[in-house]
Design a protein around this motif. Structure first.
Motif, PDB file in Angstrom:
ATOM      1  N   GLY A  55       0.882  -1.037   0.071  1.00 60.22           N
ATOM      2  CA  GLY A  55      -0.109   0.136   0.047  1.00 60.22           C
ATOM      3  C   GLY A  55       0.935   1.343   0.100  1.00 60.22           C
ATOM      4  O   GLY A  55       0.402   2.419   0.407  1.00 60.22           O
ATOM      5  N   GLY A  56       2.088   1.011  -0.495  1.00 61.46           N
ATOM      6  CA  GLY A  56       3.200   2.244  -0.432  1.00 61.46           C
ATOM      7  C   GLY A  56       2.616   3.281  -1.382  1.00 61.46           C
ATOM      8  O   GLY A  56       2.399   2.867  -2.375  1.00 61.46           O
ATOM      9  N   GLU A  57       2.858   4.600  -1.101  1.00 64.12           N
ATOM     10  CA  GLU A  57       2.406   5.611  -2.207  1.00 64.12           C
ATOM     11  C   GLU A  57       3.613   6.595  -2.100  1.00 64.12           C
ATOM     12  O   GLU A  57       4.347   6.634  -1.085  1.00 64.12           O
ATOM     13  CB  GLU A  57       1.026   6.082  -1.719  1.00 64.12           C
ATOM     14  CG  GLU A  57       1.062   6.759  -0.359  1.00 64.12           C
ATOM     15  CD  GLU A  57      -0.436   7.055  -0.123  1.00 64.12           C
ATOM     16  OE1 GLU A  57      -1.353   6.717  -0.682  1.00 64.12           O
ATOM     17  OE2 GLU A  57      -0.498   7.961   0.934  1.00 64.12           O
ATOM     18  N   GLY A  58       3.338   7.864  -2.967  1.00 56.60           N
ATOM     19  CA  GLY A  58       4.462   8.879  -2.864  1.00 56.60           C
ATOM     20  C   GLY A  58       3.837  10.059  -2.181  1.00 56.60           C
ATOM     21  O   GLY A  58       2.759   9.861  -1.850  1.00 56.60           O
ATOM     22  N   PRO A  59       4.635  10.809  -2.111  1.00 61.58           N
ATOM     23  CA  PRO A  59       6.081  10.970  -2.605  1.00 61.58           C
ATOM     24  C   PRO A  59       6.972  10.034  -1.940  1.00 61.58           C
ATOM     25  O   PRO A  59       6.946   9.940  -0.656  1.00 61.58           O
ATOM     26  CB  PRO A  59       6.534  12.315  -2.341  1.00 61.58           C
ATOM     27  CG  PRO A  59       5.618  13.016  -1.140  1.00 61.58           C
ATOM     28  CD  PRO A  59       4.148  12.209  -1.350  1.00 61.58           C
ATOM     29  N   VAL A  60       7.766   9.313  -2.606  1.00 68.10           N
ATOM     30  CA  VAL A  60       8.762   8.193  -2.153  1.00 68.10           C
ATOM     31  C   VAL A  60      10.267   8.663  -2.245  1.00 68.10           C
ATOM     32  O   VAL A  60      10.598   9.497  -3.047  1.00 68.10           O
ATOM     33  CB  VAL A  60       8.723   6.843  -3.009  1.00 68.10           C
ATOM     34  CG1 VAL A  60       9.446   5.982  -2.551  1.00 68.10           C
ATOM     35  CG2 VAL A  60       7.126   6.443  -3.092  1.00 68.10           C
ATOM     36  N   LEU A  61      11.105   8.531  -1.094  1.00 67.99           N
ATOM     37  CA  LEU A  61      12.328   8.636  -1.228  1.00 67.99           C
ATOM     38  C   LEU A  61      13.303   7.044  -1.604  1.00 67.99           C
ATOM     39  O   LEU A  61      12.910   6.161  -0.665  1.00 67.99           O
ATOM     40  CB  LEU A  61      13.029   9.008  -0.110  1.00 67.99           C
ATOM     41  CG  LEU A  61      14.591   9.380   0.057  1.00 67.99           C
ATOM     42  CD1 LEU A  61      14.970  10.491  -1.038  1.00 67.99           C
ATOM     43  CD2 LEU A  61      14.977   9.648   1.376  1.00 67.99           C
ATOM     44  N   ASP A  62      13.968   7.119  -2.572  1.00 67.15           N
ATOM     45  CA  ASP A  62      14.564   5.912  -2.756  1.00 67.15           C
ATOM     46  C   ASP A  62      16.119   6.077  -2.370  1.00 67.15           C
ATOM     47  O   ASP A  62      17.031   6.847  -2.928  1.00 67.15           O
ATOM     48  CB  ASP A  62      14.610   5.799  -4.471  1.00 67.15           C
ATOM     49  CG  ASP A  62      15.439   4.419  -4.716  1.00 67.15           C
ATOM     50  OD1 ASP A  62      15.860   3.683  -4.199  1.00 67.15           O
ATOM     51  OD2 ASP A  62      15.392   4.097  -6.173  1.00 67.15           O
TER      52      ASP A  62
END
Length: 211
Positions: A55-62
């Motif tokens: 269920g992860g969503e952005g904004p995302v830090l890679d």
């Protein structure tokens, strides 16, 4: 004389931040073809898939984004926007070519990530928590930049997990109510075309939410 192409054994032997910068500056231009394609590197896509399935969503830090393989996989899954951070400017330059990232941030995780607290709704990392790289001492910096409720998907080399103290560190975060819903699915790092002593290695993907 031409420099030999870096290899996984060189990456696993790193001991300082400056060692990492030097190695990945030499490896950046050939990493995707010589290593990722040549060794059938599955981990970035599997980490992205685990994040999206949770269920992860952005904004995302890679984090430890390297040449952007995990970001590219996240984008293909419809997750975004995505920012990349890495210690290597050369690797980030390659990542930018994939057009998966909103922004790139050159940073040493142990010195902190120069963004406001709570900037991200998700944090992913593929291939950074492993031999010669980072251990659980990097977790506080990641928690700082994550908003409450943010999902994490952090791959940790399975042989490195106990040795580096991840079990204890994550247990302390659970007991301190910093994180919740921890699961540790195990995935293969490489596909059937891989060769060499690490071809059968696995990783644990630490999936959890910040409280």
């Amino acid at each position: 004389m031409k420099k030999p192409t870096p290899a996984l054994s060189d990456a696993y032997a790193l001991s300082t931040s400056e060692d990492s910068r030097r190695l990945y500056a030499d490896w950046a231009a050939t990493y995707d073809q010589d290593f990722a394609a040549g060794q059938d590197y599955l981990l970035p896509a599997l980490t992205a898939k685990a994040f999206a399935a949770a269920g992860g969503e952005g904004p995302v830090l890679d984090v430890g984004a390297g040449t952007g393989l995990c970001g590219q996989a996240l984008m293909a899954l419809g997750v975004g926007p995505i920012d990349a951070t890495d210690i290597s400017a050369a690797m980030l330059a390659e990542a930018l070519r994939k057009d998966a990232y909103r922004d790139v941030i050159e940073a040493d995780l142990l010195q902190g990530i120069p963004v406001p607290r709570g900037s991200y709704r998700g944090v992913v990392s593929s291939g950074t928590f492993t031999h010669g790289h980072l251990g659980p001492e990097g977790l506080p910096a990641l928690l700082r930049v994550a908003a409450p409720g943010a999902w994490f998907a952090l791959s940790v080399n399975a042989r490195f997990y106990e040795k580096a103290g991840f079990a204890g560190a994550l247990d302390r975060l659970l007991r301190g109510q910093w994180i919740r819903s921890l699961t540790l699915p195990e995935v293969r790092i490489y596909g059937p075309r891989a060769t060499g002593p690490h071809k059968d290695d696995t990783a644990l993907v630490a999936l959890f939410q910040k409280v």
